[in-house]
Scaffold this motif. Structure first.
Motif, PDB file in Angstrom:
ATOM      1  N   THR A  24       0.814  -1.205   0.000  1.00 52.01           N
ATOM      2  CA  THR A  24       0.000   0.000   0.000  1.00 52.01           C
ATOM      3  C   THR A  24       0.853   1.262   0.000  1.00 52.01           C
ATOM      4  OG1 THR A  24      -0.044   0.109   2.400  1.00 52.01           O
ATOM      5  CG2 THR A  24      -1.777  -1.199   1.329  1.00 52.01           C
ATOM      6  N   GLU A  25       0.177   2.354  -0.274  1.00 53.41           N
ATOM      7  CA  GLU A  25       0.832   3.650  -0.203  1.00 53.41           C
ATOM      8  C   GLU A  25       1.372   3.904   1.198  1.00 53.41           C
ATOM      9  OE1 GLU A  25      -2.163   6.403  -1.495  1.00 53.41           O
ATOM     10  OE2 GLU A  25      -1.850   5.911  -3.610  1.00 53.41           O
ATOM     11  N   TYR A  28       4.772   2.367   1.588  1.00 50.35           N
ATOM     12  CA  TYR A  28       5.733   3.161   0.821  1.00 50.35           C
ATOM     13  C   TYR A  28       6.131   4.405   1.619  1.00 50.35           C
ATOM     14  CZ  TYR A  28       7.035   6.524  -2.886  1.00 50.35           C
ATOM     15  OH  TYR A  28       7.652   7.495  -3.638  1.00 50.35           O
ATOM     16  N   LEU A  45       4.354  10.585  -2.869  1.00 53.47           N
ATOM     17  CA  LEU A  45       3.388   9.768  -3.611  1.00 53.47           C
ATOM     18  C   LEU A  45       3.330  10.144  -5.082  1.00 53.47           C
ATOM     19  CD1 LEU A  45       0.417   9.419  -1.120  1.00 53.47           C
ATOM     20  CD2 LEU A  45       1.896   7.594  -1.983  1.00 53.47           C
ATOM     21  N   GLN A  49       4.365   7.603  -8.005  1.00 52.53           N
ATOM     22  CA  GLN A  49       3.429   7.235  -9.072  1.00 52.53           C
ATOM     23  C   GLN A  49       3.980   7.606 -10.443  1.00 52.53           C
ATOM     24  OE1 GLN A  49       0.085   9.311  -7.441  1.00 52.53           O
ATOM     25  NE2 GLN A  49      -0.507   7.592  -6.135  1.00 52.53           N
ATOM     26  N   LEU A  90       4.649   0.442  -4.928  1.00 53.31           N
ATOM     27  CA  LEU A  90       3.530   1.113  -5.589  1.00 53.31           C
ATOM     28  C   LEU A  90       3.178   0.544  -6.961  1.00 53.31           C
ATOM     29  CD1 LEU A  90       4.302   4.871  -4.819  1.00 53.31           C
ATOM     30  CD2 LEU A  90       2.712   3.354  -3.627  1.00 53.31           C
TER      31      LEU A  90
END
Length: 91
Positions: A24-25, A28, A45, A49, A90
């Motif tokens: 999950t984020e 991370y 994030l 991404q 991610l």
């Protein structure tokens, strides 16, 4: 009937031994925020991404590292860490 039992056991083992769901984020961020407290969670994030999108589009990892380094104004080492963690957590 025996073939059905073997198939069911095999299917059960495949499910049990399957790789865990993608991280999950939160994982991370938990790994990166303590190291890079000068970056916000949103910055980390977004760049993670972007790195994933670049890697999945065929961009080589060294080029993704350069991109992240330039985007965030950080060292190559820090950018490498972010790209690596993004790829693991991610992507």
């Amino acid at each position: 009937m025996r073939h059905l039992v073997v198939a069911a056991v095999t299917a059960g083992l495949m499910v049990a031994l399957a790789a865990p769901a993608a991280a999950t984020e939160e994982e991370y961020l938990r790994e990166l925020q303590p190291r890079y407290a000068f970056l916000t969670a949103q910055e980390l994030l977004i760049e993670g991404q972007r790195a994933c999108a670049a890697l999945s589009a065929g961009v080589l990892a060294p080029d993704a590292v350069k991109m992240v380094s330039a985007d965030l104004g950080i060292s190559t080492g820090a950018a490498m860490d972010i790209v690596s963690r993004a790829n693991l957590r991610l992507c």
